[in-house]
Design a protein around this motif. Structure first.
Motif, PDB file in Angstrom:
ATOM      1  N   GLU A 210      -9.059  17.040  27.498  1.00  0.00           N
ATOM      2  CA  GLU A 210     -10.323  17.711  27.187  1.00  0.00           C
ATOM      3  C   GLU A 210     -10.206  18.317  25.785  1.00  0.00           C
ATOM      4  O   GLU A 210      -9.396  19.224  25.568  1.00  0.00           O
ATOM      5  CB  GLU A 210     -10.621  18.814  28.218  1.00  0.00           C
ATOM      6  CG  GLU A 210     -11.098  18.287  29.562  1.00  0.00           C
ATOM      7  CD  GLU A 210     -12.458  17.591  29.501  1.00  0.00           C
ATOM      8  OE1 GLU A 210     -13.272  17.931  28.620  1.00  0.00           O
ATOM      9  OE2 GLU A 210     -12.688  16.696  30.347  1.00  0.00           O
TER      10      GLU A 210
ATOM     11  N   ALA B 169     -11.138  10.433  25.080  1.00  0.00           N
ATOM     12  CA  ALA B 169     -10.095  11.439  25.307  1.00  0.00           C
ATOM     13  C   ALA B 169     -10.090  11.870  26.762  1.00  0.00           C
ATOM     14  O   ALA B 169      -9.019  12.008  27.389  1.00  0.00           O
ATOM     15  CB  ALA B 169     -10.312  12.638  24.388  1.00  0.00           C
ATOM     16  N   ARG B 170     -11.276  12.056  27.322  1.00  0.00           N
ATOM     17  CA  ARG B 170     -11.375  12.455  28.737  1.00  0.00           C
ATOM     18  C   ARG B 170     -10.765  11.389  29.640  1.00  0.00           C
ATOM     19  O   ARG B 170     -10.094  11.700  30.637  1.00  0.00           O
ATOM     20  CB  ARG B 170     -12.845  12.694  29.085  1.00  0.00           C
ATOM     21  CG  ARG B 170     -13.081  13.433  30.395  1.00  0.00           C
ATOM     22  CD  ARG B 170     -14.532  13.883  30.486  1.00  0.00           C
ATOM     23  NE  ARG B 170     -14.831  14.924  29.504  1.00  0.00           N
ATOM     24  CZ  ARG B 170     -16.055  15.199  29.061  1.00  0.00           C
ATOM     25  NH1 ARG B 170     -17.088  14.497  29.497  1.00  0.00           N
ATOM     26  NH2 ARG B 170     -16.253  16.162  28.188  1.00  0.00           N
ATOM     27  N   GLU B 171     -10.988  10.130  29.280  1.00  0.00           N
ATOM     28  CA  GLU B 171     -10.403   9.021  30.051  1.00  0.00           C
ATOM     29  C   GLU B 171      -8.875   9.061  29.985  1.00  0.00           C
ATOM     30  O   GLU B 171      -8.187   8.639  30.918  1.00  0.00           O
ATOM     31  CB  GLU B 171     -10.921   7.696  29.481  1.00  0.00           C
ATOM     32  CG  GLU B 171     -10.994   6.574  30.492  1.00  0.00           C
ATOM     33  CD  GLU B 171     -11.647   5.325  29.915  1.00  0.00           C
ATOM     34  OE1 GLU B 171     -11.055   4.243  30.064  1.00  0.00           O
ATOM     35  OE2 GLU B 171     -12.727   5.450  29.300  1.00  0.00           O
TER      36      GLU B 171
ATOM     37  N   GLY C 111      -7.317  11.805  29.996  1.00  0.00           N
ATOM     38  CA  GLY C 111      -6.934  13.055  30.642  1.00  0.00           C
ATOM     39  C   GLY C 111      -6.881  14.240  29.697  1.00  0.00           C
ATOM     40  O   GLY C 111      -6.235  15.251  29.993  1.00  0.00           O
TER      41      GLY C 111
ATOM     42  N   GLU D 113     -19.216  10.898  20.487  1.00  0.00           N
ATOM     43  CA  GLU D 113     -19.270  10.679  21.933  1.00  0.00           C
ATOM     44  C   GLU D 113     -18.148   9.771  22.399  1.00  0.00           C
ATOM     45  O   GLU D 113     -17.527  10.019  23.443  1.00  0.00           O
ATOM     46  CB  GLU D 113     -20.630  10.082  22.312  1.00  0.00           C
ATOM     47  CG  GLU D 113     -21.780  11.069  22.188  1.00  0.00           C
ATOM     48  CD  GLU D 113     -23.147  10.422  22.327  1.00  0.00           C
ATOM     49  OE1 GLU D 113     -23.197   9.199  22.585  1.00  0.00           O
ATOM     50  OE2 GLU D 113     -24.156  11.134  22.168  1.00  0.00           O
TER      51      GLU D 113
ATOM     52  N   VAL E 152     -14.905  11.886  22.506  1.00  0.00           N
ATOM     53  CA  VAL E 152     -14.831  12.846  23.614  1.00  0.00           C
ATOM     54  C   VAL E 152     -14.648  12.126  24.949  1.00  0.00           C
ATOM     55  O   VAL E 152     -13.801  12.512  25.768  1.00  0.00           O
ATOM     56  CB  VAL E 152     -16.100  13.731  23.640  1.00  0.00           C
ATOM     57  CG1 VAL E 152     -16.146  14.577  24.907  1.00  0.00           C
ATOM     58  CG2 VAL E 152     -16.135  14.624  22.401  1.00  0.00           C
ATOM     59  N   LEU E 153     -15.426  11.072  25.173  1.00  0.00           N
ATOM     60  CA  LEU E 153     -15.333  10.342  26.443  1.00  0.00           C
ATOM     61  C   LEU E 153     -14.001   9.600  26.564  1.00  0.00           C
ATOM     62  O   LEU E 153     -13.393   9.567  27.633  1.00  0.00           O
ATOM     63  CB  LEU E 153     -16.496   9.354  26.570  1.00  0.00           C
ATOM     64  CG  LEU E 153     -17.886   9.998  26.727  1.00  0.00           C
ATOM     65  CD1 LEU E 153     -18.979   8.939  26.691  1.00  0.00           C
ATOM     66  CD2 LEU E 153     -17.964  10.802  28.019  1.00  0.00           C
TER      67      LEU E 153
ATOM     68  N   GLN F 168     -12.116  18.634  18.283  1.00  0.00           N
ATOM     69  CA  GLN F 168     -13.106  17.567  18.087  1.00  0.00           C
ATOM     70  C   GLN F 168     -13.586  17.549  16.639  1.00  0.00           C
ATOM     71  O   GLN F 168     -13.651  16.481  16.002  1.00  0.00           O
ATOM     72  CB  GLN F 168     -14.286  17.777  19.035  1.00  0.00           C
ATOM     73  CG  GLN F 168     -15.333  16.681  18.933  1.00  0.00           C
ATOM     74  CD  GLN F 168     -16.538  16.956  19.818  1.00  0.00           C
ATOM     75  OE1 GLN F 168     -16.450  17.706  20.779  1.00  0.00           O
ATOM     76  NE2 GLN F 168     -17.666  16.348  19.488  1.00  0.00           N
TER      77      GLN F 168
END
Length: 215
Positions: free
Chosen positions: A22, A16-18, A20, A10, A13-14, A28
């Protein structure tokens, strides 16, 4: 033995999203498999000074992913110098399967680990080279050359000069902004740009310096 947990997944993933990014399912899976190998081998091989697996997601995986936008800018053939435990080279090879990454290190234990990662993760776009950087003679210049806490900018430039040309970008990942090191840059190198890297979960300063050769 502590291994990769759902919490690590988690955080990855979070984080990486921060940044920018996906992550796809395979990316992953491969990044977490790499983290598992790093945790396991670090006990015997001393691959990284970061001993706590809970710190490795931010300080290794997300830190490596923070330069993805600058690798995205172009270049098919990349060299990661003094790759050690494989940062940022392995995460970048996972993110860009269509590009070629060469990971170079003079430490045999570390290149054995990198070779194991290549095999277990089936990274066909990855080459591991056990050599001193000064002695390495590839058939053609690289499009990009990265280093993470490898050496001073002066040594990084001097030792890798023969591995690039005027079209190459040198990406040096640093902590605090290295003003003194910039003063000592060789005459044929110039600073193209400095980027502040904001790595989720990482408290210290992070900078990326992109260098070019003038000739």
């Amino acid at each position: 033995m502590m291994s990769v947990t759902q919490r690590h997944a988690e955080e990855l993933v979070l984080g990486a999203r921060e940044l920018g990014i996906e992550l796809g399912a395979l990316q992953q899976e491969q990044l977490l498999a790499y983290l598992g190998l790093l945790i396991k081998w670090n006990k015997a091989y001393n691959l990284t000074a970061v001993r706590d697996p809970d710190e490795m997601v931010s300080r290794h995986l997300l830190d490596s992913l923070s330069v993805v936008p600058y690798v995205e800018l172009g270049g098919e053939r990349w060299l990661d110098v003094g790759s050690g435990g494989g940062m940022p080279g392995i995460p970048l090879a996972i993110m860009f399967p269509e590009r070629q990454f060469t990971l170079l290190d003079s430490n045999g234990k570390k290149t054995r680990f990198l070779t194991q990662v290549k095999l277990e993760l089936k990274l066909a776009n990855l080459e591991v080279v056990h050599s001193r950087v000064e002695a390495y003679r590839p058939p053609q210049p690289f499009d990009g050359i990265s280093s993470r806490a490898f050496s001073s900018l002066e040594d990084f430039s001097n030792w890798t000069r023969h591995l690039g040309d005027a079209g190459t970008r040198w990406l040096a990942m640093k902590g605090v902004h290295p003003d003194d090191e910039l003063q000592a840059l060789p005459a044929d190198f110039r600073l193209e740009t400095t980027q502040v890297l904001r790595v989720p979960g990482c408290q210290g300063q992070r900078h990326l310096l992109i260098l070019r050769r003038s000739v």
